[in-house]
Design a protein around this motif. Structure first.
Motif, short mmCIF file in Angstrom:
data_model
loop_
_atom_site.label_atom_id
_atom_site.label_comp_id
_atom_site.label_asym_id
_atom_site.label_seq_id
_atom_site.Cartn_x
_atom_site.Cartn_y
_atom_site.Cartn_z
N HIS A 11 28.25 -34.86 -2.48
CA HIS A 11 28.01 -33.44 -2.37
C HIS A 11 27.24 -32.94 -3.59
CE1 HIS A 11 31.84 -34.29 -0.22
NE2 HIS A 11 31.23 -33.58 0.71
N TRP A 12 26.95 -31.66 -3.56
CA TRP A 12 26.36 -30.97 -4.69
C TRP A 12 27.21 -29.75 -4.98
CZ3 TRP A 12 22.09 -32.46 -7.50
CH2 TRP A 12 21.40 -33.56 -7.00
N ILE A 13 27.32 -29.40 -6.25
CA ILE A 13 27.98 -28.16 -6.65
C ILE A 13 26.88 -27.20 -7.08
CG2 ILE A 13 29.61 -27.05 -8.22
CD1 ILE A 13 30.94 -29.09 -6.36
N ILE A 14 26.82 -26.06 -6.41
CA ILE A 14 25.87 -25.03 -6.80
C ILE A 14 26.65 -23.90 -7.47
CG2 ILE A 14 24.12 -25.57 -5.08
CD1 ILE A 14 25.28 -22.91 -3.67
N GLU A 15 25.98 -23.21 -8.37
CA GLU A 15 26.58 -22.06 -9.02
C GLU A 15 25.68 -20.87 -8.79
OE1 GLU A 15 27.82 -20.44 -13.43
OE2 GLU A 15 27.10 -22.49 -13.22
N ASN A 16 26.30 -19.74 -8.45
CA ASN A 16 25.56 -18.49 -8.28
C ASN A 16 26.47 -17.33 -8.69
OD1 ASN A 16 27.24 -17.97 -6.03
ND2 ASN A 16 25.79 -18.95 -4.65
N ASP A 17 26.10 -16.12 -8.35
CA ASP A 17 26.87 -14.94 -8.76
C ASP A 17 28.29 -14.93 -8.17
OD1 ASP A 17 24.76 -14.05 -10.24
OD2 ASP A 17 24.05 -12.62 -8.74
N GLN A 18 28.52 -15.64 -7.09
CA GLN A 18 29.85 -15.69 -6.47
C GLN A 18 30.71 -16.82 -7.04
OE1 GLN A 18 27.04 -15.30 -4.13
NE2 GLN A 18 27.44 -13.14 -4.54
N GLY A 19 30.17 -17.61 -7.96
CA GLY A 19 30.92 -18.72 -8.53
C GLY A 19 30.30 -20.04 -8.11
N GLU A 20 31.16 -21.04 -7.87
CA GLU A 20 30.69 -22.36 -7.48
C GLU A 20 31.00 -22.62 -6.02
OE1 GLU A 20 30.85 -24.86 -11.64
OE2 GLU A 20 32.35 -25.31 -10.11
N ALA A 21 30.15 -23.43 -5.38
CA ALA A 21 30.35 -23.83 -3.99
C ALA A 21 29.91 -25.28 -3.85
CB ALA A 21 29.56 -22.95 -3.04
N LYS A 22 30.57 -25.99 -2.97
CA LYS A 22 30.24 -27.39 -2.70
C LYS A 22 29.38 -27.43 -1.44
CE LYS A 22 33.80 -29.93 -1.99
NZ LYS A 22 34.91 -30.88 -1.88
N ILE A 23 28.21 -28.07 -1.54
CA ILE A 23 27.29 -28.16 -0.40
C ILE A 23 26.94 -29.61 -0.11
CG2 ILE A 23 26.31 -25.87 -0.79
CD1 ILE A 23 23.78 -27.39 -1.90
N VAL A 24 26.43 -29.81 1.09
CA VAL A 24 25.87 -31.08 1.53
C VAL A 24 24.42 -30.81 1.89
CG1 VAL A 24 25.97 -32.89 3.28
CG2 VAL A 24 28.08 -31.87 2.43
N VAL A 25 23.53 -31.68 1.46
CA VAL A 25 22.12 -31.56 1.84
C VAL A 25 21.81 -32.77 2.71
CG1 VAL A 25 19.74 -31.45 1.03
CG2 VAL A 25 21.56 -30.35 -0.29
N ARG A 26 21.55 -32.49 3.99
CA ARG A 26 21.17 -33.55 4.94
C ARG A 26 19.68 -33.44 5.15
NH1 ARG A 26 25.08 -32.26 9.86
NH2 ARG A 26 23.24 -31.03 10.23
N SER A 27 18.97 -34.50 4.80
CA SER A 27 17.52 -34.45 4.96
C SER A 27 17.01 -35.71 5.63
CB SER A 27 16.83 -34.24 3.62
OG SER A 27 17.13 -35.30 2.75
N SER A 28 15.92 -35.54 6.37
CA SER A 28 15.23 -36.65 7.02
C SER A 28 13.74 -36.48 6.79
CB SER A 28 15.53 -36.69 8.52
OG SER A 28 14.65 -37.60 9.17
N ARG A 29 13.18 -37.32 5.94
CA ARG A 29 11.74 -37.26 5.69
C ARG A 29 10.98 -37.53 6.99
NH1 ARG A 29 8.63 -37.10 1.38
NH2 ARG A 29 10.35 -37.46 -0.06
N ALA A 30 11.45 -38.48 7.80
CA ALA A 30 10.76 -38.84 9.05
C ALA A 30 10.68 -37.65 10.01
CB ALA A 30 11.48 -40.01 9.73
N HIS A 31 11.70 -36.80 10.01
CA HIS A 31 11.72 -35.65 10.92
C HIS A 31 11.36 -34.34 10.22
CE1 HIS A 31 14.42 -38.58 12.98
NE2 HIS A 31 13.58 -38.28 13.95
N GLY A 32 11.26 -34.37 8.90
CA GLY A 32 10.92 -33.17 8.15
C GLY A 32 12.05 -32.16 8.07
N THR A 33 13.29 -32.60 8.31
CA THR A 33 14.41 -31.66 8.34
C THR A 33 15.18 -31.67 7.03
OG1 THR A 33 15.83 -33.33 9.36
CG2 THR A 33 14.69 -31.79 10.84
N VAL A 34 15.63 -30.48 6.65
CA VAL A 34 16.49 -30.30 5.48
C VAL A 34 17.55 -29.28 5.86
CG1 VAL A 34 16.64 -29.65 3.05
CG2 VAL A 34 14.55 -30.74 3.92
N ASP A 35 18.79 -29.74 5.97
CA ASP A 35 19.91 -28.85 6.27
C ASP A 35 20.75 -28.71 5.02
OD1 ASP A 35 18.98 -28.85 8.88
OD2 ASP A 35 20.38 -30.40 9.53
#
Length: 131
Positions: A49-73
């Motif tokens: 996972h990734w931990i992002i920090e912003n004005d609301q605090g910290e959140a845990k995210i997942v980045v699903r990406s496929s270069r072949a399909h050009g997708t980034v979720d």
């Protein structure tokens, strides 16, 4: 009737840069503060996972990406059905970057409008960083 469906809003921007350039930027969580500073002031890895920090605090995210399909979720690690869905497409000699957010069906219209204005600014930042 489909009362449990969310409302989807999609924005798209043409970018005079190759799809690979755009994909490399938007799929890299460490670059989020450069083009989406309201979403992530910082991003650090935490296992799968990734931990992002912003004005609301910290959140845990997942980045699903496929270069072949050009997708980034970019999804909530705690609720993978919540997040942003994007795609980088070829557009002539450049790219098209599409970005979709989903909102609860009862989300106030002014909140949706405000959030999509943020998305518009983020897309302009992606273009400026890639061109």
């Amino acid at each position: 009737m489909h009362t449990n469906l969310k409302r989807s809003h999609t924005r798209s921007i043409a970018i005079a840069a190759p799809p690979e350039t755009v994909f490399d930027l938007v799929s890299d969580p460490t670059a989020f503060p450069r083009w989406a500073p309201g979403f992530a002031r910082s991003a650090r890895p935490a296992g799968d996972h990734w931990i992002i920090e912003n004005d609301q605090g910290e959140a845990k995210i997942v980045v699903r990406s496929s270069r072949a399909h050009g997708t980034v979720d970019i999804l909530s690690a705690d609720d993978p059905g919540q997040g942003a869905y994007s795609r980088v497409l070829p557009n002539g000699a450049g790219s098209e970057y599409q970005f979709t957010l989903q909102f609860p069906s009862d989300a106030p219209e002014d909140a949706v409008t405000a959030q999509m204005a943020v998305v518009d600014a983020e897309l302009e930042a992606v273009r400026a960083l890639c061109e």
